[in-house]
Design an enzyme around this catalytic site. Sequence first.
Site, PDB file in Angstrom:
ATOM      1  N   THR A  59       0.696  -1.301   0.072  1.00 17.21           N
ATOM      2  CA  THR A  59      -0.103   0.205   0.230  1.00 17.21           C
ATOM      3  C   THR A  59       0.773   1.203   0.087  1.00 17.21           C
ATOM      4  O   THR A  59       0.464   2.224  -0.673  1.00 17.21           O
ATOM      5  CB  THR A  59      -1.003  -0.125   1.255  1.00 17.21           C
ATOM      6  OG1 THR A  59      -1.854  -1.193   1.001  1.00 17.21           O
ATOM      7  CG2 THR A  59      -1.827   1.299   1.139  1.00 17.21           C
ATOM      8  N   CYS A  60       1.919   1.342   0.740  1.00 13.98           N
ATOM      9  CA  CYS A  60       2.811   2.458   0.939  1.00 13.98           C
ATOM     10  C   CYS A  60       3.428   2.575  -0.627  1.00 13.98           C
ATOM     11  O   CYS A  60       3.506   3.701  -1.173  1.00 13.98           O
ATOM     12  CB  CYS A  60       3.872   2.210   2.023  1.00 13.98           C
ATOM     13  SG  CYS A  60       3.221   2.031   3.462  1.00 13.98           S
ATOM     14  N   ALA A  61       4.163   1.657  -0.994  1.00 13.00           N
ATOM     15  CA  ALA A  61       4.610   1.761  -2.412  1.00 13.00           C
ATOM     16  C   ALA A  61       3.536   2.113  -3.277  1.00 13.00           C
ATOM     17  O   ALA A  61       4.021   3.151  -4.295  1.00 13.00           O
ATOM     18  CB  ALA A  61       5.283   0.408  -2.630  1.00 13.00           C
TER      19      ALA A  61
END
Length: 165
Positions: A59-61
């Site tokens: 999700t962060c990526a």
Amino acid sequence: MAKITLKGNPIKTVGSLPKVGKKAPKFSLIKSDLSKVKLKDFKGSKLILNIFPSLDTGTCAASVRNFNKEAASLENTKVLCISRDLPFAQARFCGAEGIENVVTLSDFAKGKFGKSYGLTIKDGPLANLHSRAVVVVNEEGIVTYTEQVPEIVDEPNYEAALKAL
């Protein structure tokens, strides 16, 4: 303190995001070349602060990839992707992904940014990392939009953040 969840399990942050209409709290963060950068270094530009736990999660990526794509067409706007990842890991990720339109910044040393912005996770398996949040700041340094993503595994509302510019 914000009450958020990680896969449905409640966790807390150390405070709340800055208030819309107020000055953005000052910060000093580390760039991938290990130099320091401060909020005042971006004076005169609009800012999207894309804040997250770690680039090593899907999700962060995805949030960095999405904001990188959008940043290419934004005028007078810088997208700052902020986490407690080491600057070396941030640089490696951006190099491998071809990320060129955002600035990755690290709060690894003392976590002062996370505490100042009220988003350091207080408990649970991600304790001391940043929660997933977006803060938009105008050219005068005033906060115009905030989003504390209530479930850490969910992506932020990109459209709302971009609209706040």
